[in-house]
Structures are given as structure tokens and as C-alpha cells.
Write an enzyme that holds these catalytic residues in place. Structure first.
Site, PDB file in Angstrom:
ATOM      1  CG  ASP A 175      -1.974  -1.788   1.092  1.00 27.63           C
ATOM      2  OD1 ASP A 175      -2.352  -1.721   0.049  1.00 27.63           O
ATOM      3  OD2 ASP A 175      -1.747  -1.708   2.510  1.00 27.63           O
ATOM      4  CG  HIS A 202      -3.629  -5.137   2.504  1.00 27.84           C
ATOM      5  ND1 HIS A 202      -3.274  -4.212   2.148  1.00 27.84           N
ATOM      6  CD2 HIS A 202      -4.163  -6.611   1.938  1.00 27.84           C
ATOM      7  CE1 HIS A 202      -2.708  -4.918   0.479  1.00 27.84           C
ATOM      8  NE2 HIS A 202      -3.730  -6.383   0.978  1.00 27.84           N
TER       9      HIS A 202
HETATM   10  P1  NAD Z   1      -0.150 -18.458  -5.691  1.00 26.63           P
HETATM   11  O1  NAD Z   1      -1.638 -19.257  -5.707  1.00 26.63           O
HETATM   12  O2  NAD Z   1       0.650 -17.879  -7.049  1.00 26.63           O
HETATM   13  O3  NAD Z   1       0.658 -18.785  -4.556  1.00 26.63           O
HETATM   14  C1  NAD Z   1      -0.078 -19.197  -3.495  1.00 26.63           C
HETATM   15  C2  NAD Z   1       1.332 -20.471  -2.779  1.00 26.63           C
HETATM   16  O4  NAD Z   1       0.192 -21.122  -1.648  1.00 26.63           O
HETATM   17  C3  NAD Z   1       1.359 -21.892  -4.239  1.00 26.63           C
HETATM   18  O5  NAD Z   1       2.566 -21.985  -4.089  1.00 26.63           O
HETATM   19  C4  NAD Z   1       0.458 -22.845  -3.220  1.00 26.63           C
HETATM   20  O6  NAD Z   1       0.924 -24.286  -3.385  1.00 26.63           O
HETATM   21  C5  NAD Z   1       1.028 -22.112  -1.775  1.00 26.63           C
HETATM   22  N1  NAD Z   1       0.330 -22.989  -0.701  1.00 26.63           N
HETATM   23  C6  NAD Z   1      -0.477 -22.931  -0.864  1.00 26.63           C
HETATM   24  N2  NAD Z   1      -1.187 -24.177   0.744  1.00 26.63           N
HETATM   25  C7  NAD Z   1       0.140 -24.154   1.330  1.00 26.63           C
HETATM   26  C8  NAD Z   1       0.124 -24.519   2.808  1.00 26.63           C
HETATM   27  N3  NAD Z   1      -0.487 -24.635   3.707  1.00 26.63           N
HETATM   28  N4  NAD Z   1       1.461 -24.466   2.733  1.00 26.63           N
HETATM   29  C9  NAD Z   1       2.516 -24.180   2.298  1.00 26.63           C
HETATM   30  N5  NAD Z   1       2.440 -23.331   0.719  1.00 26.63           N
HETATM   31  C10 NAD Z   1       1.019 -23.426   0.492  1.00 26.63           C
HETATM   32  O7  NAD Z   1      -0.784 -16.836  -4.865  1.00 26.63           O
HETATM   33  P2  NAD Z   1       0.024 -15.456  -4.851  1.00 26.63           P
HETATM   34  O8  NAD Z   1      -0.407 -15.020  -6.079  1.00 26.63           O
HETATM   35  O9  NAD Z   1       1.540 -15.915  -4.354  1.00 26.63           O
HETATM   36  O10 NAD Z   1      -0.826 -15.589  -3.374  1.00 26.63           O
HETATM   37  C11 NAD Z   1      -0.826 -15.984  -2.144  1.00 26.63           C
HETATM   38  C12 NAD Z   1      -1.763 -15.013  -1.166  1.00 26.63           C
HETATM   39  O11 NAD Z   1      -0.759 -13.134  -0.910  1.00 26.63           O
HETATM   40  C13 NAD Z   1      -2.822 -14.738  -1.460  1.00 26.63           C
HETATM   41  O12 NAD Z   1      -3.772 -14.509  -0.702  1.00 26.63           O
HETATM   42  C14 NAD Z   1      -3.061 -13.303  -1.963  1.00 26.63           C
HETATM   43  O13 NAD Z   1      -4.529 -12.762  -2.148  1.00 26.63           O
HETATM   44  C15 NAD Z   1      -1.563 -12.717  -0.904  1.00 26.63           C
HETATM   45  N6  NAD Z   1      -1.394 -11.058  -1.709  1.00 26.63           N
HETATM   46  C16 NAD Z   1      -1.336 -11.130  -0.342  1.00 26.63           C
HETATM   47  C17 NAD Z   1      -1.101  -9.138  -0.333  1.00 26.63           C
HETATM   48  C18 NAD Z   1      -0.989  -8.071   0.163  1.00 26.63           C
HETATM   49  O14 NAD Z   1      -0.749  -6.894   0.545  1.00 26.63           O
HETATM   50  N7  NAD Z   1      -0.578  -8.272   1.379  1.00 26.63           N
HETATM   51  C19 NAD Z   1      -0.812  -9.064  -1.644  1.00 26.63           C
HETATM   52  C20 NAD Z   1      -0.507  -9.723  -3.514  1.00 26.63           C
HETATM   53  C21 NAD Z   1      -1.392 -10.758  -2.698  1.00 26.63           C
HETATM   54  C1  LMR Z   2      -3.209  -6.787  -3.033  1.00 27.29           C
HETATM   55  O1  LMR Z   2      -3.414  -5.196  -2.234  1.00 27.29           O
HETATM   56  O2  LMR Z   2      -2.792  -6.608  -4.400  1.00 27.29           O
HETATM   57  C2  LMR Z   2      -2.990  -7.826  -2.276  1.00 27.29           C
HETATM   58  O3  LMR Z   2      -3.865  -8.189  -1.476  1.00 27.29           O
HETATM   59  C3  LMR Z   2      -3.902  -8.590  -3.297  1.00 27.29           C
HETATM   60  C4  LMR Z   2      -5.695  -8.144  -3.877  1.00 27.29           C
HETATM   61  O4  LMR Z   2      -6.283  -9.219  -3.737  1.00 27.29           O
HETATM   62  O5  LMR Z   2      -5.554  -7.375  -4.331  1.00 27.29           O
END
Ligand code: NAD
Ligand code: LMR
Length: 342
Positions: A175, A202
Site C-alpha cells: 500500500d 489492508h
Molecule cells: P499463488 O496461488 O500463486 O501462490 C500461493 C502458493 O501457496 C502456491 O504455491 C501454493 O502451493 C502455496 N500453498 C497453498 N497452501 C499452502 C500450505 N498449506 N503450505 C505452504 N504453501 C501453500 O498465490 P499468490 O499470488 O502468490 O498470492 C498468495 C497470497 O498473497 C494470496 O492470499 C493473496 O491474496 C495474498 N496477497 C497479499 C498481498 C498483500 O499486500 N498483503 C498482496 C498480494 C497478494
Molecule cells: C493487493 O493489494 O494487491 C493484494 O491484497 C491482493 C488483492 O487481492 O488485491
């Protein structure tokens, strides 16, 4: 010459501290969900940090190839892969910082809260193991909905008797990264100079950029405040829609998380001038979890920047009042999930 995160200016600018002499290759970092969209580029960026001695990559699938690939980079850290519950304990032992991007991402039309049913259990299971195998580590949670997954983690750590509120962080750095980019672009400022504090949580309206506290000081019209605030609050959705079903932000998220990891490592290494925004257990407001700027030290959060919730503009004061009921509900949802599952 080896590439290092510091030479790429991943971490925010800081004043040089008099007594701070960085040591090299000291810390162990684990990434849980390391084969995912965020996990892979995040692991790459952490591999470039001169402060990391060991990089532990854990996922339920496909992590061996990611680790083999990364291990060929000629930067100091050793890369080790771990998969499945039987290898999880070894992944966590002796680790200083654990980053959790494990879980499912949004598709168009979904809210972050729609991920709760799947991601709450994933975060709970992972934190249960952290509580046993590396209870002293900094825990950095990326998995959404962050507004609820951080309270879940806190509850699990309490249940296990190892809760240290100073070492639990919801990663909201993206953010700040977005706010800095959008403000600098709008106002023709040099990106490296711009710092926008972002408070609250967030998700949607719980993300509150403090445009009245931007450094360097800059004037916004009311229209600009409304437009920039809405863009920052909806930036995640902007990416989800552009990816059209292929997930949410991964590259900018990896960049942002790498910045937070590097700041954590610098703090652990004794740098006494490290500040980041993060969603943490907090007493700054009447909510038990709240994002604000915090000072990081060897033991985690050392101080809160309390001025982040004082002297707000009228727009920000109203926005803060408006976000509280939603954030409170998300916190309570997380706490009650963890308590029911105990
Ligand atoms: P993705 O699906 O590409 O990757 C997730 C990974 O987690 C996969 O490789 C999967 O195998 C693994 N996984 C699932 N269950 C698991 C477990 N029990 N133990 C270990 N690994 C496990 O998803 P992504 O795009 O990398 O996003 C991941 C998360 O991050 C989502 O929940 C998304 O909403 C969040 N996110 C948060 C922010 C933020 O600002 N905080 C920003 C972007 C995404
Ligand atoms: C973001 O802000 O990009 C993450 O929280 C992923 C989402 O679901 O928007």
C-alpha cells in the site's frame, strides 16, 4: 559483482546510524508458499540480500525446482527446499524471519474476505508449526485477508503460549509502495524522495493513505485527495482485473515484501533507524490491530509513530471513523475462527 538488494535500493532511504556496521550473511529466512506467484520473485529478491545466510523455501508443491533454479545465483545465501508436513519442522528450525505468502489469490469480482474460508486454515496450520519450531522469529503475513489472518495468527500463538505481539506483522508495504508511486507521478516528484504513510488495514476503505502527512510536504486539492485515496484503496483490484482471472499482484508484492524483509533484517542486525508501516497488534486506536508506521528493532516493534493518528485532516478523520467498523468485524472474524478451531 554480486547483485545485492541494498544496491537495488529495495529498502527505503535512511539516515546512516553512527554505530551501525552491517555484518554480512547472518540471518535465516523462510518463505512459506515459495513456489507461488509471490513466493518465487520474493525468494529471488531475498536471495540477493547480503544479510541472508540461509533461505528456506517451503511449499506443498513444486518447490524443488524453484530452489534448484535459485541456488545457481552466485549470491552468498544457501537455498534449501522443503515440502509437505514431514519436512516442515526442519524448514522452520533456527529461522529468524518467516514470510507467509501461502494461500489462494482473488479473481475478478471477489473481495479479499472471500478468501477467508481457504486461507484462514492455511495460515492457522502454518503458524501452529511456527509456534513450536521458531517461536522467536519475526512472522510476516502476506496471505489475505490480512485484516483477519494476522488476528488468527495472534490467537494461535496465544493458544500455544508463545505470543509476542512485537514480532507479528501484517505486510501492508505494498500500500505504501503504491501510494508513493501514485503521488510521485501525480505531483511530478522524484520517486525516491516520496514517503506516504498508510494506516488502518489492508482491504478497500480500511486502507487509509495519509496525504496530509506526505514527505516532502505537498499540497493536494480536495479532488486530488479523493482521487488518489480511491486509487490507492482500489489498486489491488486494478491488478486483479487486469490479470483477468490469473491472480492478483505478485511482482509488486514481492518487491514490497522484500523491502519489509530487508528492513526486518536490518533491525535484527542492530540498525536503530528502521521504520515501516505494518498492520500489527496496536494500542494506537480502540482497535486491537491497526496499521501505522512502527520503529523496528532487534526485538520487533520498538515504538509506534503515534502522530500517525493525530492531527489528521478532516477527510482523513472521517475516513478513519468510517473504516473502523469494517476493520473491527474482520478482526473479530479472525479471532472467533481461531478460538472455535482451538
Ligand atoms: P499463488 O496461488 O500463486 O501462490 C500461493 C502458493 O501457496 C502456491 O504455491 C501454493 O502451493 C502455496 N500453498 C497453498 N497452501 C499452502 C500450505 N498449506 N503450505 C505452504 N504453501 C501453500 O498465490 P499468490 O499470488 O502468490 O498470492 C498468495 C497470497 O498473497 C494470496 O492470499 C493473496 O491474496 C495474498 N496477497 C497479499 C498481498 C498483500 O499486500 N498483503 C498482496 C498480494 C497478494
Ligand atoms: C493487493 O493489494 O494487491 C493484494 O491484497 C491482493 C488483492 O487481492 O488485491
Amino acid at each position: 559483482r554480486a547483485l545485492h538488494a541494498s544496491s537495488l535500493k529495495l529498502a527505503p532511504k535512511r539516515k546512516p546510524a553512527n554505530h551501525f556496521q552491517p555484518r554480512a550473511s547472518t540471518f535465516k529466512v523462510a518463505v512459506l508458499g515459495a513456489a507461488g506467484g509471490i513466493g518465487q520473485p520474493l525468494a529471488l529478491l531475498i536471495k540477493m540480500s547480503p544479510l541472508v545466510s540461509s533461505l528456506h523455501l517451503y511449499d506443498i508443491a513444486n518447490v524443488k525446482g524453484v530452489a534448484a533454479d535459485l541456488s545457481h545465483c552466485n549470491t552468498p545465501s544457501k537455498v534449501l527446499d522443503f515440502t509437505g508436513p514431514s519436512e516442515f519442522a526442519n524448514c522452520l528450525k533456527g529461522v529468524d524471519v518467516v514470510v507467509i505468502p501461502a494461500g489462494v489469490p482473488r479473481k475478478p469480482g471477489m473481495t479479499r474476505d472471500d478468501l477467508f474460508n481457504i486461507n484462514a486454515s492455511i495460515v492457522k496450520t502454518l503458524v501452529e508449526a511456527i509456534a513450536v519450531h521458531c517461536p522467536d522469529a519475526f512472522i510476516l503475513i502476506i496471505s489475505n485477508p490480512v485484516n483477519s489472518t494476522v488476528p488468527i495468527a495472534a490467537e494461535v500463538l496465544k493458544q500455544k503460549g508463545v505470543y509476542d505481539p512485537k514480532k507479528l506483522f501484517g505486510v501492508t508495504t505494498l500500500d505504501v509502495v503504491r501510494a508513493n508511486t501514485f503521488v510521485a507521478t501525480k505531483k511530478n516528484l522524484k520517486l525516491i524522495d516520496v514517503d506516504v504513510p498508510v494506516i488502518g488495514g489492508h482491504a478497500g476503505i480500511t486502507i487509509l493513505p495519509l496525504l496530509s502527512k506526505v514527505r516532502p510536504s505537498v499540497h493536494f486539492t480536495d479532488g486530488e485527495v479523493q482521487e488518489l485515496t480511491a486509487r490507492i484503496q482500489n489498486a489491488g483490484t486494478e491488478v486483479v482485473e487486469a490479470k483477468a482471472g490469473a491472480g492478483s499482484a505478485t511482482l509488486s508484492m514481492a518487491y514490497a515484501a522484500a523491502r519489509f524483509v530487508e528492513s526486518s533484517l536490518r533491525a535484527l542486525d542492530g540498525d536503530n533507524d528502521v521504520y515501516e508501516c505494518s498492520y500489527v497488534p496496536s494500542e494506537l486506536t480502540d482497535l486491537p490491530f491497526f496499521a501505522s508506521r512502527v520503529k523496528l528493532g532487534k526485538n520487533g516493534v520498538e515504538a509506534f509513530v503515534s502522530s500517525d493518528v493525530q492531527g489528521l485532516s478532516e477527510f482523513e478523520t472521517k475516513a478513519l471513523d468510517a473504516l473502523k467498523p469494517e476493520l473491527k468485524a474482520s478482526i473479530e472474524k479472525g479471532v472467533s475462527f481461531a478460538q472455535k478451531q482451538a
